[in-house]
Design a protein around this motif. Sequence first.
Motif, PDB file in Angstrom:
ATOM      1  N   SER A 171       0.022  10.995   0.385  1.00  0.00           N
ATOM      2  CA  SER A 171       0.137   9.399   1.075  1.00  0.00           C
ATOM      3  C   SER A 171       0.305   9.946   1.823  1.00  0.00           C
ATOM      4  O   SER A 171      -0.361   9.146   3.339  1.00  0.00           O
ATOM      5  CB  SER A 171       1.516   8.894   0.728  1.00  0.00           C
TER       6      SER A 171
ATOM      7  N   GLY B 273      -3.121  10.163   3.459  1.00  0.00           N
ATOM      8  CA  GLY B 273      -3.831   8.816   3.969  1.00  0.00           C
ATOM      9  C   GLY B 273      -4.570   9.112   2.283  1.00  0.00           C
ATOM     10  O   GLY B 273      -5.668   8.205   2.016  1.00  0.00           O
TER      11      GLY B 273
ATOM     12  N   GLN C 139      -2.836   2.575  -1.624  1.00  0.00           N
ATOM     13  CA  GLN C 139      -3.048   2.012  -0.229  1.00  0.00           C
ATOM     14  C   GLN C 139      -2.527   1.080  -0.377  1.00  0.00           C
ATOM     15  O   GLN C 139      -1.887   0.261  -1.307  1.00  0.00           O
ATOM     16  CB  GLN C 139      -4.773   1.936  -0.878  1.00  0.00           C
ATOM     17  N   GLU C 140      -2.583  -0.055   0.830  1.00  0.00           N
ATOM     18  CA  GLU C 140      -2.437  -0.740   1.473  1.00  0.00           C
ATOM     19  C   GLU C 140      -2.414  -2.095   0.397  1.00  0.00           C
ATOM     20  O   GLU C 140      -3.594  -1.934  -0.267  1.00  0.00           O
ATOM     21  CB  GLU C 140      -2.652  -1.388   2.250  1.00  0.00           C
TER      22      GLU C 140
ATOM     23  N   ARG D  64       3.916   6.902   2.489  1.00  0.00           N
ATOM     24  CA  ARG D  64       3.097   6.443   3.749  1.00  0.00           C
ATOM     25  C   ARG D  64       3.977   5.408   4.650  1.00  0.00           C
ATOM     26  O   ARG D  64       3.730   5.860   5.724  1.00  0.00           O
ATOM     27  CB  ARG D  64       2.676   5.005   2.975  1.00  0.00           C
TER      28      ARG D  64
END
Lengths: 304, 307
Positions: A241, A244, A248-249, A256
């Motif tokens: 995370s 990237g 994910q969002e 993250r």
Amino acid sequence: MTPPSAASGETAAGGGAPDPQGRSLWQDAITRFRGHRAAMASTWVLGAIALLAILVPEFWPNSLDDVNWDYLESPPTTDNLLWFGTDVNGRDMFSRTFHGARISLAIGVLTTLVALIIGVAYGAIAGYRGGLPGDLMMRLVDVLYSLPALFFVIILVTVFGNSFLLIFLCIGAVEWLTLARIVRGQTLSIKEKEYVQSARAAGLSTPAILLKYIVPNAIGPVIAYVTLLIPINIIVESYLSFLGLGVQEPYTSWGRLISQGADEIGNAPWLLIIPASFLAVTLFCFNFIGDGLRDALDPKDRSR
Amino acid sequence: MLRYALKRLVVAAPTLFVIITVSFFLIRVAPGGPFDLIPNIDPAAAENLRKAYDLDKPLLEQYGNYLAKLARGDLGPSLAYRDRNVAELIAEGLPVSAQLGLTAILLGLFGGMLCGIAAALRKNSAADFTVMAIAMAGVAIPTFVTAPLLTLFFGLHLGWLPISGWSNGQFTHIILPVVALALPAMAGIARITRGSMLESLSADHVRTARAKGLPEWKVVVRHALRPACMPVVSYLGPAIAGAMTGSVVIETIFGLPGIGRAFVEGALNRDYSLILGIVIVYATLIILLNLLADMIYGWLDPRVRPQ
């Protein structure tokens, strides 16, 4: 019932006190585990974090992606229940931290489950089958060992995409190697035991022997290792995370959050420090619990 | 010793081969191709691109071609950087990563051993507890947390050190990344050294050395340290693997132009040939460094020295 004094230390668990009733291996293990202070404290702390991870996303008034326009990148405050402050977009960090907890813990546990299934099956088969096929299976494990797991996970995630389910499978598909080694070692000695021979003589099929006799008896050291594998997998997911390549969002995880916090470290250090502290505390807890379980489940090693 | 090294190299070759094969097929069986990320790409153009990079050939033929090229040191063209080939990209990044990684390993080794020895010599003192507490934190807290914290303190708060960039390996630019990368290894090695030093300090031969009146430093350096080094050397393998994993993160955080960052960018761009090339380089390095660690082990402990 064990008298309270007997539960207080490892000496009692060592079998010093005469006990009229027989105790099973598991009862013994539980008593020993309770005597391990750091492990018990860690269990409570971890339980509290897990409970918050379950409750906060459901019941907290500020949700994961509500924007508080008056509180963009605000430090921790009591206004509007923004106890952990807000991020660049004015989103409540308290809510986000425990959403992240939910996903990080879930990934830690589920990936370990995947690794457990693969590792136990592979190790038990390699150990029970033995001979050249068994050796070849373990040689493959040796080879895969030579590259750090993160590289394989990154390849898998790149190739198969980073949807939620795939991250579970990818991490689990890489982190089973040590489990396979542990289970194989156990299986090698268990398969020589009389009860396995009698099961074989009674005509039980190989899968049945593996499931009924080999795996349950090999599980002690496996449990201790599993509690150490969960934090390893949480870190692997955080690495992904952070780079990237992970969740994910709109989802978030501790990795993250830490990554987003690291970008804002000059202006808003709490964005890094809060999720990083939760991550570190969780990792410590799992390690202490793992130590406690290892001591509790391995009576041979009790002298330490 | 040389024969042992050669024998180990012969065993290492199939290991590397299996890793190359596994990685190659993992990457090629993937659904979707590297050109799916180009927005609004014409299917015919995508097909042409696939043809240009030989991705339309049968898998086994691709594999054979790849191995044949690999034997000549050709890792193929990069799929994301259209006019570059993978070997060039790696040749650019590898010196950066090597400098970073080797400095960090050496710092972790010597820093960790010094801390561990100091802690063992002053067992249960305040210094001992401090070192062990920091070491415990260093083992448990991942580099992607310590690196930003170090940046915050030394880069932004005190303003002593630059917070990113490489500047051709200038000393001030290299300090923060190297320290951040070395911390986990240093912490692990400090813990191991402390434990094994405590053990060897109470060993019979050390008592004898003291009894014959040797000065304390000689007892420690000549007699206690050598057996205490063994567990440290066997920890070098995992420490090297950890440093490689860490370098991926550290290079990304500090924006260093090494192969670790190239690997992550390759993963984000789906640059399959670059990823494969870098994995091969990493695997080779790890195998060679582990071999080196084993040889040091044999040099220190004659009992495991192969005949």
